[in-house]
Design a protein around this motif. Structure first.
Motif, mmCIF file in Angstrom:
data_model
loop_
_atom_site.group_PDB
_atom_site.id
_atom_site.type_symbol
_atom_site.label_atom_id
_atom_site.label_comp_id
_atom_site.label_asym_id
_atom_site.label_seq_id
_atom_site.Cartn_x
_atom_site.Cartn_y
_atom_site.Cartn_z
ATOM 1 N N LYS A 117 -10.315 -45.670 37.208
ATOM 2 C CA LYS A 117 -11.187 -45.623 38.380
ATOM 3 C C LYS A 117 -12.650 -45.653 37.941
ATOM 4 O O LYS A 117 -13.475 -46.331 38.545
ATOM 5 N N ASN B 137 -12.857 -28.066 40.834
ATOM 6 C CA ASN B 137 -12.449 -29.384 41.316
ATOM 7 C C ASN B 137 -11.150 -29.880 40.695
ATOM 8 O O ASN B 137 -10.732 -30.996 40.978
ATOM 9 N N ASN C 49 -8.156 -29.074 41.343
ATOM 10 C CA ASN C 49 -7.151 -29.300 42.388
ATOM 11 C C ASN C 49 -7.786 -29.837 43.669
ATOM 12 O O ASN C 49 -7.276 -29.626 44.757
ATOM 13 N N GLN C 50 -8.913 -30.524 43.514
ATOM 14 C CA GLN C 50 -9.665 -31.028 44.658
ATOM 15 C C GLN C 50 -8.890 -32.127 45.371
ATOM 16 O O GLN C 50 -8.109 -32.853 44.756
ATOM 17 N N ASN C 51 -9.129 -32.282 46.637
ATOM 18 C CA ASN C 51 -8.548 -33.345 47.443
ATOM 19 C C ASN C 51 -8.884 -34.702 46.814
ATOM 20 O O ASN C 51 -10.033 -34.944 46.448
ATOM 21 N N LYS C 52 -7.892 -35.577 46.697
ATOM 22 C CA LYS C 52 -8.115 -36.886 46.058
ATOM 23 C C LYS C 52 -9.142 -37.733 46.807
ATOM 24 O O LYS C 52 -9.886 -38.491 46.204
ATOM 25 N N ASN C 53 -9.196 -37.598 48.126
ATOM 26 C CA ASN C 53 -10.177 -38.371 48.900
ATOM 27 C C ASN C 53 -11.599 -37.904 48.599
ATOM 28 O O ASN C 53 -12.525 -38.711 48.577
ATOM 29 N N ILE D 137 -12.677 -36.641 45.734
ATOM 30 C CA ILE D 137 -13.005 -37.206 44.420
ATOM 31 C C ILE D 137 -13.228 -38.712 44.557
ATOM 32 O O ILE D 137 -14.113 -39.286 43.928
ATOM 33 N N GLY D 138 -12.459 -39.370 45.410
ATOM 34 C CA GLY D 138 -12.619 -40.803 45.634
ATOM 35 C C GLY D 138 -14.004 -41.160 46.151
ATOM 36 O O GLY D 138 -14.583 -42.172 45.757
ATOM 37 N N MET E 111 -9.404 -34.190 33.408
ATOM 38 C CA MET E 111 -9.517 -34.899 34.660
ATOM 39 C C MET E 111 -10.109 -36.301 34.465
ATOM 40 O O MET E 111 -9.813 -37.200 35.221
ATOM 41 N N ASN F 115 -7.325 -38.773 33.779
ATOM 42 C CA ASN F 115 -6.578 -39.171 34.979
ATOM 43 C C ASN F 115 -7.323 -40.221 35.793
ATOM 44 O O ASN F 115 -6.713 -40.947 36.570
ATOM 45 N N ASN F 116 -8.641 -40.269 35.646
ATOM 46 C CA ASN F 116 -9.467 -41.171 36.445
ATOM 47 C C ASN F 116 -10.157 -42.236 35.593
ATOM 48 O O ASN F 116 -11.130 -42.839 36.042
#
Length: 193
Positions: A8, A78, A80-84, A86-87, A1, A4-5
């Motif tokens: 960010k 986490n 498959n957690q909602n992207k928002n 994690i944002g 993960m 992927n970030n």
């Protein structure tokens, strides 16, 4: 993960450290002692050396940011957690860094900030944003309301976060409107919310 970030994390970390660059550019114009803390009454009650004020807050926030991100990413639930959701973890510390250091530098150059008005408004906005996204959090061990009964039952998790989201938005709205009340009433509202 983390792969992927990666960008960010790099960008959010750079934003957290940006006030150091600003401090270095303004170094010769900054006073030797800067206000770095305000009490609950809104009056300045803590001062630091120029070097501490420029370097320490962003570096501390960066460490906290990395801890929050790594703990959140390490949570197996986490994936498959909602992207928002994690944002929020990625962007809350950069926003805090810009606001906090902006106030320190602004105060150093004579700008007037009413902490009595600024803090309830800031907390109100944070409550509203978090309340908006709480119902979207999927069951996990690091984000949201983590009590035994929400962690044990997905339906309970969802109902708790839907209700909590509404309460946080209402609470944030009340906090933001509290700036129009007398200071003693504002403190009561802040404590109750």
């Amino acid at each position: 993960m983390i792969k992927n970030n990666k960008w960010k994390l790099i960008i959010s970390s750079a934003i957290i450290l940006f006030p150091i660059l600003v401090g270095l550019i303004l170094w010769n114009s900054l006073p030797e002692t800067l206000t770095t803390h305000w009490g609950a009454d809104g009056n300045a009650d803590g001062w630091s050396s120029k070097a501490f004020a420029v370097f320490a807050p962003p570096l501390f926030i960066l460490v906290m940011h990395w801890i929050c991100v790594l703990v959140t990413i390490a949570d197996p639930k986490n994936k498959n957690q909602n992207k928002n959701a994690i944002g929020i973890v990625f962007w809350i510390c950069p926003i805090i860094s810009l606001f906090a250091n902006g106030i320190v530098y602004g105060t150093a150059f004579g700008m007037e900030f009413s902490m009595k008005l600024f803090m309830p408004a800031l907390f109100g906005v944070m409550f509203i944003v978090l309340g908006k996204y709480l119902p979207k959090f999927k069951q996990n061990y690091t984000l949201g309301i983590k009590v035994p009964w929400t962690l044990a039952n997905e339906e309970n998790w969802n109902k708790t976060h839907r209700l909590s989201g509404k309460l946080w938005v209402i609470g944030g709205s009340i906090l933001m409107s509290s700036i129009f009340f007398r200071e003693d009433i504002m403190h009561i509202i802040l404590g109750v919310v």
